[in-house]
Write a protein that holds these residues in place. Sequence first.
Motif, PDB file in Angstrom:
ATOM      1  N   ASP A   1       0.818  -1.211   0.000  1.00  0.00           N
ATOM      2  CA  ASP A   1       0.000   0.000   0.000  1.00  0.00           C
ATOM      3  C   ASP A   1       0.853   1.263   0.000  1.00  0.00           C
ATOM      4  N   ASP A   2       2.068   1.155   0.538  1.00  0.00           N
ATOM      5  CA  ASP A   2       2.992   2.291   0.576  1.00  0.00           C
ATOM      6  C   ASP A   2       3.878   2.347  -0.670  1.00  0.00           C
ATOM      7  N   GLY A   3       3.702   1.376  -1.573  1.00  0.00           N
ATOM      8  CA  GLY A   3       4.487   1.349  -2.803  1.00  0.00           C
ATOM      9  C   GLY A   3       5.927   0.910  -2.614  1.00  0.00           C
ATOM     10  N   ARG A   4       6.190   0.126  -1.570  1.00  0.00           N
ATOM     11  CA  ARG A   4       7.558  -0.313  -1.264  1.00  0.00           C
ATOM     12  C   ARG A   4       7.866  -1.675  -1.845  1.00  0.00           C
ATOM     13  N   ILE A   5       9.107  -1.873  -2.207  1.00  0.00           N
ATOM     14  CA  ILE A   5       9.629  -3.176  -2.584  1.00  0.00           C
ATOM     15  C   ILE A   5       9.794  -3.977  -1.295  1.00  0.00           C
ATOM     16  N   VAL A   6       9.497  -5.270  -1.352  1.00  0.00           N
ATOM     17  CA  VAL A   6       9.666  -6.144  -0.192  1.00  0.00           C
ATOM     18  C   VAL A   6      10.638  -7.259  -0.557  1.00  0.00           C
ATOM     19  N   THR A   7      11.589  -7.492   0.324  1.00  0.00           N
ATOM     20  CA  THR A   7      12.572  -8.550   0.117  1.00  0.00           C
ATOM     21  C   THR A   7      12.493  -9.535   1.281  1.00  0.00           C
ATOM     22  N   PRO A   8      12.149 -10.801   1.019  1.00  0.00           N
ATOM     23  CA  PRO A   8      12.153 -11.798   2.092  1.00  0.00           C
ATOM     24  C   PRO A   8      13.581 -12.201   2.430  1.00  0.00           C
ATOM     25  N   ARG A   9      13.802 -12.532   3.692  1.00  0.00           N
ATOM     26  CA  ARG A   9      15.144 -12.919   4.123  1.00  0.00           C
ATOM     27  C   ARG A   9      15.057 -14.116   5.054  1.00  0.00           C
ATOM     28  N   GLY A  10      15.904 -15.095   4.795  1.00  0.00           N
ATOM     29  CA  GLY A  10      16.032 -16.248   5.685  1.00  0.00           C
ATOM     30  C   GLY A  10      17.328 -16.102   6.459  1.00  0.00           C
ATOM     31  N   GLY A  11      18.289 -16.940   6.157  1.00  0.00           N
ATOM     32  CA  GLY A  11      19.557 -16.927   6.881  1.00  0.00           C
ATOM     33  C   GLY A  11      20.557 -15.895   6.408  1.00  0.00           C
ATOM     34  N   GLY A  12      20.267 -15.207   5.300  1.00  0.00           N
ATOM     35  CA  GLY A  12      21.205 -14.207   4.790  1.00  0.00           C
ATOM     36  C   GLY A  12      22.468 -14.828   4.220  1.00  0.00           C
ATOM     37  N   THR A  13      22.352 -16.055   3.710  1.00  0.00           N
ATOM     38  CA  THR A  13      23.533 -16.754   3.214  1.00  0.00           C
ATOM     39  C   THR A  13      23.744 -16.608   1.712  1.00  0.00           C
ATOM     40  N   SER A  14      22.916 -15.817   1.064  1.00  0.00           N
ATOM     41  CA  SER A  14      23.056 -15.639  -0.377  1.00  0.00           C
ATOM     42  C   SER A  14      24.425 -15.066  -0.717  1.00  0.00           C
TER      43      SER A  14
END
Length: 114
Positions: free
Chosen positions: A65-78
């Motif tokens: 609703d705020d027009g933001r990109i969302v990034t899911p994160r698990g362990g941050g091992t990418s």
Amino acid sequence: MPNAKAGPSRLEQKLRAEISGDVFFDRFNRGRYATDASFYQVIPAGVVVPRTMDEALRALAIARDDGRIVTPRGGGTSQCGQTVNEGIVVDFSKHLNRIVSLDVAGRTCVVEPG
């Protein structure tokens, strides 16, 4: 970037009102989520650590609703920077990291995203 002395943004206020998990918009915590195992560094606008899937879905709706990109994160091992972005990072690793169902005979497993 918002002025550090300014009050919380409308987005931050809405997320804090709807989420019982952590909501970070301070410089230190955004910096912690600015990198993963890759060499990329991108400071997110904010970080949400939902306690339930319902909270995660509410956070996604608020960000959308705020027009933001969302990034899911698990362990941050990418090693290729998939968990960093300038939008809202949703960290599933702290609370949403359980096995939902396990079917050994059928060789299937359903897990939460963290």
